[in-house]
Design a protein around this motif. Structure first.
Motif, PDB file in Angstrom:
ATOM      1  N   GLY A 163       0.569  -1.201   0.050  1.00 36.35           N
ATOM      2  CA  GLY A 163      -0.085  -0.040   0.101  1.00 36.35           C
ATOM      3  C   GLY A 163       0.858   1.383   0.124  1.00 36.35           C
ATOM      4  N   GLY A 164       2.058   1.208   0.190  1.00 37.89           N
ATOM      5  CA  GLY A 164       2.849   2.551   0.193  1.00 37.89           C
ATOM      6  C   GLY A 164       2.935   3.108  -1.324  1.00 37.89           C
ATOM      7  N   GLY A 165       3.541   4.242  -1.312  1.00 41.21           N
ATOM      8  CA  GLY A 165       3.653   4.968  -2.521  1.00 41.21           C
ATOM      9  C   GLY A 165       3.894   6.448  -2.401  1.00 41.21           C
ATOM     10  N   LEU A 166       3.816   7.004  -3.530  1.00 38.00           N
ATOM     11  CA  LEU A 166       3.821   8.624  -3.913  1.00 38.00           C
ATOM     12  C   LEU A 166       2.479   9.242  -3.263  1.00 38.00           C
ATOM     13  CD1 LEU A 166       5.607  11.012  -4.024  1.00 38.00           C
ATOM     14  CD2 LEU A 166       5.253  10.698  -6.588  1.00 38.00           C
ATOM     15  N   VAL A 167       2.379  10.303  -2.976  1.00 37.90           N
ATOM     16  CA  VAL A 167       0.972  10.825  -2.519  1.00 37.90           C
ATOM     17  C   VAL A 167       1.403  12.333  -2.360  1.00 37.90           C
ATOM     18  CG1 VAL A 167       0.854  10.495  -0.004  1.00 37.90           C
ATOM     19  CG2 VAL A 167      -1.151  10.797  -1.390  1.00 37.90           C
ATOM     20  N   GLN A 168       0.472  13.286  -2.582  1.00 39.06           N
ATOM     21  CA  GLN A 168       0.494  14.684  -2.377  1.00 39.06           C
ATOM     22  C   GLN A 168       0.163  15.019  -0.968  1.00 39.06           C
ATOM     23  OE1 GLN A 168      -1.430  16.764  -5.390  1.00 39.06           O
ATOM     24  NE2 GLN A 168       0.041  16.334  -6.892  1.00 39.06           N
ATOM     25  N   PRO A 169       0.616  16.277  -0.331  1.00 38.32           N
ATOM     26  CA  PRO A 169       0.086  16.472   0.786  1.00 38.32           C
ATOM     27  C   PRO A 169      -1.392  16.782   0.992  1.00 38.32           C
ATOM     28  CG  PRO A 169       1.917  17.686   0.350  1.00 38.32           C
ATOM     29  CD  PRO A 169       1.832  17.040  -0.927  1.00 38.32           C
ATOM     30  N   GLY A 170      -1.800  16.241   2.042  1.00 38.97           N
ATOM     31  CA  GLY A 170      -3.193  16.263   2.195  1.00 38.97           C
ATOM     32  C   GLY A 170      -3.951  15.009   1.752  1.00 38.97           C
ATOM     33  N   GLY A 171      -3.138  14.010   1.147  1.00 39.24           N
ATOM     34  CA  GLY A 171      -3.809  12.779   0.605  1.00 39.24           C
ATOM     35  C   GLY A 171      -3.929  11.726   1.618  1.00 39.24           C
ATOM     36  N   SER A 172      -4.317  10.668   1.088  1.00 42.37           N
ATOM     37  CA  SER A 172      -4.626   9.503   1.973  1.00 42.37           C
ATOM     38  C   SER A 172      -3.771   8.313   1.368  1.00 42.37           C
ATOM     39  CB  SER A 172      -6.122   9.317   1.824  1.00 42.37           C
ATOM     40  OG  SER A 172      -6.839  10.266   2.808  1.00 42.37           O
ATOM     41  N   LEU A 173      -3.620   7.253   2.359  1.00 43.38           N
ATOM     42  CA  LEU A 173      -3.193   6.138   1.769  1.00 43.38           C
ATOM     43  C   LEU A 173      -3.433   5.114   2.832  1.00 43.38           C
ATOM     44  CD1 LEU A 173      -1.261   5.786  -0.644  1.00 43.38           C
ATOM     45  CD2 LEU A 173       0.690   5.992   0.719  1.00 43.38           C
ATOM     46  N   ARG A 174      -3.501   3.862   2.368  1.00 43.03           N
ATOM     47  CA  ARG A 174      -3.947   2.747   3.297  1.00 43.03           C
ATOM     48  C   ARG A 174      -3.060   1.539   3.138  1.00 43.03           C
ATOM     49  NH1 ARG A 174      -8.452   1.070   6.138  1.00 43.03           N
ATOM     50  NH2 ARG A 174      -8.934  -1.164   6.295  1.00 43.03           N
ATOM     51  N   LEU A 175      -2.216   1.410   4.189  1.00 39.66           N
ATOM     52  CA  LEU A 175      -1.276   0.178   4.267  1.00 39.66           C
ATOM     53  C   LEU A 175      -2.002  -0.964   4.820  1.00 39.66           C
ATOM     54  CD1 LEU A 175       1.802   2.214   5.711  1.00 39.66           C
ATOM     55  CD2 LEU A 175       1.003   1.882   3.405  1.00 39.66           C
ATOM     56  N   SER A 176      -1.504  -2.209   4.347  1.00 37.60           N
ATOM     57  CA  SER A 176      -1.882  -3.268   4.970  1.00 37.60           C
ATOM     58  C   SER A 176      -0.567  -4.308   5.420  1.00 37.60           C
ATOM     59  CB  SER A 176      -2.740  -3.907   4.078  1.00 37.60           C
ATOM     60  OG  SER A 176      -1.899  -4.518   2.749  1.00 37.60           O
ATOM     61  N   CYS A 177      -0.787  -5.136   6.307  1.00 42.14           N
ATOM     62  CA  CYS A 177       0.180  -6.147   6.571  1.00 42.14           C
ATOM     63  C   CYS A 177      -0.470  -7.435   6.808  1.00 42.14           C
ATOM     64  CB  CYS A 177       0.924  -5.612   7.851  1.00 42.14           C
ATOM     65  SG  CYS A 177       1.842  -6.889   8.775  1.00 42.14           S
ATOM     66  N   ALA A 178      -0.044  -8.291   6.078  1.00 40.46           N
ATOM     67  CA  ALA A 178      -0.685  -9.507   5.974  1.00 40.46           C
ATOM     68  C   ALA A 178       0.335 -10.679   6.747  1.00 40.46           C
ATOM     69  CB  ALA A 178      -0.705 -10.097   4.453  1.00 40.46           C
ATOM     70  N   ALA A 179      -0.048 -11.147   7.699  1.00 35.38           N
ATOM     71  CA  ALA A 179       0.670 -12.095   8.633  1.00 35.38           C
ATOM     72  C   ALA A 179       0.413 -13.646   8.644  1.00 35.38           C
ATOM     73  CB  ALA A 179       0.430 -11.627  10.104  1.00 35.38           C
ATOM     74  N   SER A 180       1.434 -14.247   8.703  1.00 37.25           N
ATOM     75  CA  SER A 180       1.354 -15.846   8.724  1.00 37.25           C
ATOM     76  C   SER A 180       2.374 -16.269   9.724  1.00 37.25           C
ATOM     77  CB  SER A 180       1.363 -16.357   7.110  1.00 37.25           C
ATOM     78  OG  SER A 180       2.722 -15.826   6.478  1.00 37.25           O
ATOM     79  N   GLY A 181       2.205 -17.577   9.715  1.00 39.40           N
ATOM     80  CA  GLY A 181       3.226 -18.312  10.395  1.00 39.40           C
ATOM     81  C   GLY A 181       3.053 -18.369  12.018  1.00 39.40           C
ATOM     82  N   PHE A 182       1.992 -17.643  12.352  1.00 41.11           N
ATOM     83  CA  PHE A 182       1.775 -17.548  13.918  1.00 41.11           C
ATOM     84  C   PHE A 182       0.218 -17.357  14.141  1.00 41.11           C
ATOM     85  CE2 PHE A 182       1.231 -12.948  14.368  1.00 41.11           C
ATOM     86  CZ  PHE A 182       1.927 -12.377  13.147  1.00 41.11           C
ATOM     87  N   THR A 183      -0.229 -17.472  15.541  1.00 41.68           N
ATOM     88  CA  THR A 183      -1.554 -16.944  15.761  1.00 41.68           C
ATOM     89  C   THR A 183      -1.831 -15.464  15.731  1.00 41.68           C
ATOM     90  OG1 THR A 183      -1.797 -19.267  16.898  1.00 41.68           O
ATOM     91  CG2 THR A 183      -3.499 -17.662  17.468  1.00 41.68           C
ATOM     92  N   PHE A 184      -2.116 -14.933  14.966  1.00 39.74           N
ATOM     93  CA  PHE A 184      -2.233 -13.550  14.633  1.00 39.74           C
ATOM     94  C   PHE A 184      -3.020 -12.825  15.960  1.00 39.74           C
ATOM     95  CE2 PHE A 184      -4.553  -9.766  12.931  1.00 39.74           C
ATOM     96  CZ  PHE A 184      -3.365  -9.109  12.541  1.00 39.74           C
TER      97      PHE A 184
END
Length: 118
Positions: free
Chosen positions: A8-29
């Protein structure tokens, strides 16, 4: 086997929005506290937001009111909604899983670049 994959990272202008995600595996999340950190070159890694296993949240003062951390235990995924972005938010954002309550270590994702610039 523990894996944290950010997106979800990237280039955005001031005042803009971004949504990051983190997908987990290998443990009881659902058992682990999860956090977002960020880091710029030459600076210490900074805690941005955390969410506990029961859903309690905490934010750095610099992002409070603009960022929202959440988790979906059914999908083993954590999110960071970033609104009203500022140039000072530019950093590599890292996903973290805290296994210390279970005699394990901190686990880190690979990081995703967020650049806020006009």
């Amino acid at each position: 086997q523990v894996q944290l994959v950010e997106a979800g990272g990237g280039l955005v202008q001031p005042g803009g929005s971004l949504r990051l995600s983190c997908a987990a595996s290998g443990f009881t999340f659902s058992r682990l506290h999860m956090s977002w950190y960020r880091q710029v070159p030459g600076k210490e890694r900074e805690l941005v937001a955390l969410i506990t296993s029961d859903g309690s949240t905490n934010y750095a003062d610099s992002v409070k009111g603009r960022f929202t951390i959440s988790r979906d235990n059914a999908k083993s995924t954590m999110y960071l909604q970033m609104n009203s972005l500022k140039p000072e938010d530019t950093a590599v954002y890292f996903c973290n899983a805290d296994g210390r309550r279970y005699a394990l270590r901190l686990y880190w994702g690979q990081g995703t670049q967020v650049t806020v610039s006009s």
